[in-house]
Design an enzyme around this catalytic site. Structure first.
Site, PDB file in Angstrom:
ATOM      1  CD  GLU A   1      10.916  12.886  10.951  1.00 60.14           C
ATOM      2  OE1 GLU A   1       9.756  12.464  11.101  1.00 60.14           O
ATOM      3  OE2 GLU A   1      11.835  12.203  10.452  1.00 60.14           O
TER       4      GLU A   1
ATOM      5  CE  LYS B   1      -1.474   2.971   2.756  1.00 58.56           C
ATOM      6  NZ  LYS B   1      -1.479   4.188   1.941  1.00 58.56           N
TER       7      LYS B   1
ATOM      8  CD  GLU C   1      13.930   3.387   7.262  1.00 61.83           C
ATOM      9  OE1 GLU C   1      13.842   2.390   6.531  1.00 61.83           O
ATOM     10  OE2 GLU C   1      14.602   4.393   6.961  1.00 61.83           O
TER      11      GLU C   1
HETATM   12  O1  TXE Z   1       3.132  10.104   7.378  1.00 56.42           O
HETATM   13  P1  TXE Z   1       2.264   8.827   7.722  1.00 56.42           P
HETATM   14  P2  TXE Z   1       2.622  11.482   6.758  1.00 56.42           P
HETATM   15  C1  TXE Z   1       7.110  11.741   9.051  1.00 56.42           C
HETATM   16  C2  TXE Z   1       7.456  13.187   8.797  1.00 56.42           C
HETATM   17  C3  TXE Z   1       6.192  13.778   8.295  1.00 56.42           C
HETATM   18  C4  TXE Z   1       5.180  13.020   9.108  1.00 56.42           C
HETATM   19  C5  TXE Z   1       3.806  12.981   8.538  1.00 56.42           C
HETATM   20  O2  TXE Z   1       7.815  13.806  10.012  1.00 56.42           O
HETATM   21  O3  TXE Z   1       6.081  15.146   8.543  1.00 56.42           O
HETATM   22  O4  TXE Z   1       5.703  11.732   9.198  1.00 56.42           O
HETATM   23  O5  TXE Z   1       3.814  12.440   7.206  1.00 56.42           O
HETATM   24  C6  TXE Z   1       0.146   5.287   5.910  1.00 56.42           C
HETATM   25  N1  TXE Z   1      -2.242   2.703   9.662  1.00 56.42           N
HETATM   26  N2  TXE Z   1       7.477  10.844   7.983  1.00 56.42           N
HETATM   27  O6  TXE Z   1       1.384  11.966   7.416  1.00 56.42           O
HETATM   28  O7  TXE Z   1       0.863   9.213   7.997  1.00 56.42           O
HETATM   29  C7  TXE Z   1       0.066   6.385   4.875  1.00 56.42           C
HETATM   30  O8  TXE Z   1      -1.032   6.191   4.005  1.00 56.42           O
HETATM   31  C8  TXE Z   1      -1.392   2.263   8.723  1.00 56.42           C
HETATM   32  C9  TXE Z   1       8.673  10.081   8.175  1.00 56.42           C
HETATM   33  O9  TXE Z   1       2.550  11.309   5.317  1.00 56.42           O
HETATM   34  O10 TXE Z   1       3.033   8.089   8.744  1.00 56.42           O
HETATM   35  C10 TXE Z   1       1.404   6.218   4.177  1.00 56.42           C
HETATM   36  O11 TXE Z   1       1.327   5.139   3.251  1.00 56.42           O
HETATM   37  N3  TXE Z   1      -0.841   3.065   7.792  1.00 56.42           N
HETATM   38  C11 TXE Z   1       8.868   9.051   7.172  1.00 56.42           C
HETATM   39  C12 TXE Z   1       2.330   5.865   5.343  1.00 56.42           C
HETATM   40  O12 TXE Z   1       1.479   5.357   6.364  1.00 56.42           O
HETATM   41  C13 TXE Z   1      -1.149   4.380   7.833  1.00 56.42           C
HETATM   42  C14 TXE Z   1       8.268   9.164   5.847  1.00 56.42           C
HETATM   43  C15 TXE Z   1       3.124   7.036   5.923  1.00 56.42           C
HETATM   44  O13 TXE Z   1       2.239   8.056   6.313  1.00 56.42           O
HETATM   45  C16 TXE Z   1      -2.027   4.896   8.797  1.00 56.42           C
HETATM   46  C17 TXE Z   1       7.057   9.940   5.810  1.00 56.42           C
HETATM   47  C18 TXE Z   1      -2.581   3.994   9.748  1.00 56.42           C
HETATM   48  N4  TXE Z   1      -3.414   4.387  10.710  1.00 56.42           N
HETATM   49  C19 TXE Z   1       6.728  10.763   6.854  1.00 56.42           C
HETATM   50  N5  TXE Z   1      -2.126   6.227   8.609  1.00 56.42           N
HETATM   51  C20 TXE Z   1      10.120   8.267   7.125  1.00 56.42           C
HETATM   52  N6  TXE Z   1      10.440   7.538   8.195  1.00 56.42           N
HETATM   53  O14 TXE Z   1      10.797   8.248   6.116  1.00 56.42           O
HETATM   54  C21 TXE Z   1      -1.341   6.542   7.560  1.00 56.42           C
HETATM   55  N7  TXE Z   1      -0.756   5.417   7.064  1.00 56.42           N
END
Ligand code: TXE
Length: 499
Positions: A395, A188, A263
């Site tokens: 972050e 996904k 991660e």
């Molecule tokens: O991340 P999300 P977001 C951090 C970074 C950023 C913040 C928010 O600080 O500002 O996260 O970004 C899926 N159950 N990183 O909101 O929500 C979502 O659809 C399962 C760090 O975009 O964590 C996407 O596929 N999955 C990071 C994925 O999770 C869920 C990279 C990441 O989204 C979900 C990105 C749920 N309840 C953001 N809700 C890194 N470590 O590289 C959302 N998702």
């Protein structure tokens, strides 16, 4: 990179994608869709179906069937390796196209996207070798009557949830290793960057991956992502994203105690000693915060610099950042592109405002850049930052660097460790003792000495503390997707229990 010579044009109409189950492209039909606008140009570029829980169930069933009947999990590893090597070849031949759609959805520079696809092909090649070298252990020391074996088996159906910052790279740091282990996948992607994850489905089928082994269900995290982590027929979920959602995954996974790979976020230190090659270090620090507009879990967002050179070094970094080419992601010369989502754009600007309010001194950048369309933020450097400020602790996930001075090696190590995260760290010094001490004492899963953000298929990725669980890539990456079984084999007759 050499093939990226001319600026490509934007698509006239958004490209329509389906989702992918059991070897077939499924059309959106009556489902609603996400329309993605290019963050660099603000025009619609793709449409992706909003899948339902029923779609997810269908995909999990296909992955389960493919896993249980052994069409992939039980064939000789050499045949799995062949498929992965063919996939690598196709990736290389379609690199320009993959990079184009990655850039349109994500906003990263096209030359960077192109280099990432080449890196992805390398992941497939390396994992092909690992498929063939994966093995267990034997115990020939248990006495005449007993022989012991330890075997590795694929863990089963793996759910893969990926973010928007490196949609294809993060995918390919996982998929080839999962497949090499003999598992099947339901992926996904982030709802804003799904194109290349779907394109990989076509590529894997063309490479000979049997139907049902790689499925893609598109949709929101709160619906599909959440349902995946709760799903009772998924054996493991690999999640990359925010620490907050990672915590939710831990809670949801309890239903069937599925294994989790996580991660998560980072607030990664760049420690610069006065004896470093300061010119080189300044370039590395600028790269560490500017690359991918700082939207990297491993970006070096805290600069911890020895006080005696702090002011000189701050100027060197600011001069480097001023020279970086920022602009249209489709321009082959661009080094920093657009901010990927409007929500992230707002978050970064809010943090910049907070830095000012908290009393940090703005050295360069400090706001949005107006190129007529799209969303761009100037690389921003704040000095006189204290460890208590939000810009030093949280972050930001943007091109915002917080500078803090130190007086002793012990203080630098303590400052580097003063975070809930532990994803990555860099140290810049020409003194081997300092380099080794810092590398040993700072708690982070990835470490760089006199460089930053270096990577490849051989070395594992993952974090300490609240940056996650488990490792991806390298030989550790394939092992994460296996279960260990121990086997005792009696030789001759057992000593009877009942006489
Ligand atoms: O991340 P999300 P977001 C951090 C970074 C950023 C913040 C928010 O600080 O500002 O996260 O970004 C899926 N159950 N990183 O909101 O929500 C979502 O659809 C399962 C760090 O975009 O964590 C996407 O596929 N999955 C990071 C994925 O999770 C869920 C990279 C990441 O989204 C979900 C990105 C749920 N309840 C953001 N809700 C890194 N470590 O590289 C959302 N998702």
């Amino acid at each position: 990179m050499d093939q990226v010579v001319a600026r490509q044009s934007l698509p006239d109409t958004p490209r329509i994608f389906g989702f992918f189950v059991d070897g077939k492209r499924m059309e959106a039909g009556e489902r609603a869709y996400f329309e993605r606008r290019s963050p660099g140009h603000d025009v619609p570029v793709t449409r992706i179906p909003k899948c339902t829980r029923e779609d997810l169930d269908l995909a999990v069933k296909a992955a389960r069937r493919a896993f249980e009947d052994g069409r992939w999990s039980r064939i000789p590893a050499v045949e799995r390796a062949d498929v992965l090597l063919r996939a690598a070849q196709i990736l290389r031949s379609r690199a320009g196209e993959l990079a184009y759609w990655e850039t349109l959805e994500n906003g990263k520079p096209i030359s960077q996207a192109r280099a990432e696809v080449d890196g992805c092909a390398g992941m497939f090649e390396y994992a092909a070798g690992l498929a063939r070298t994966l093995h267990g252990d034997a115990f020939n020391n248990l006495g005449d009557g007993m022989f012991g074996l330890v075997t590795r088996e694929p863990i089963g159906v793996v759910g893969l949830i990926t973010p928007w910052n490196f949609p294809f790279l993060i995918l390919c740091e996982r998929v080839p290793y999962i497949l090499a282990a003999g598992c099947t996948i339901v992926a996904k992607p982030s709802e804003v960057t799904s194109a290349t994850t779907l394109m990989l489905a076509e590529i894997l089928s063309e490479a000979g991956l049997p139907d049902g082994c790689y499925n893609v269900v598109t949709g929101s995290g709160s619906v599909i992502g959440q349902a995946m982590t709760e799903h009772l027929d998924i054996d493991m979920v690999s999640f990359t994203g925010s620490t907050a959602v990672g915590r939710r995954c831990v809670e949801a996974a309890g239903g069937n105690f599925k294994k989790l790979g996580l991660e998560l976020g980072g607030k990664n230190p760049q420690i610069v000693f006065a004896d470093a090659d300061l010119e080189d270090a300044a370039d590395g620090v600028a790269f560490g915060i500017g690359f991918n507009t700082g939207q990297c879990c491993v970006s070096g967002s805290r600069l911890i610099v020895e006080r005696s050179v702090a002011s000189e070094f701050e100027k060197l970094v600011a001069a480097k950042l001023a020279k970086v080419r920022i602009g249209d992601p489709l321009d082959p010369a661009t080094q920093i592109g657009a901010i990927t989502t409007t929500a992230q754009n707002r978050t970064i600007l809010d943090y910049i405002a907070k830095g000012r309010e908290e009393g940090a001194r703005l050295v360069c950048g400090g706001g949005a850049l107006d190129f007529g369309r799209g969303q761009y933020i100037a690389p921003t450097l704040f000095a006189d930052v204290t460890g208590a400020m939000a810009i030093a602790r949280e972050e930001i996930f943007g091109p915002v660097l917080a500078v803090m001075p130190f007086d002793s090696e012990a203080e630098a190590i303590a400052m580097a460790n003063d975070t809930v995260y532990g994803l990555a760290a860099s140290v810049w010094t020409k003194n081997i003792d300092k380099a080794l001490n810092v590398t040993r004492r700072v708690r982070a899963g990835r470490f760089w000495v006199n460089t930053t953000l270096a990577g490849g298929p051989e070395l594992p990725l993952g974090g300490f503390k609240q940056s996650g669980w488990g490792r991806e890539a390298g030989s550790y990456g394939i092992e994460e997707y296996t279960q260990i079984k121990s086997v005792h084999i009696e030789i001759g007759k057992r000593e009877p229990w009942v006489r």
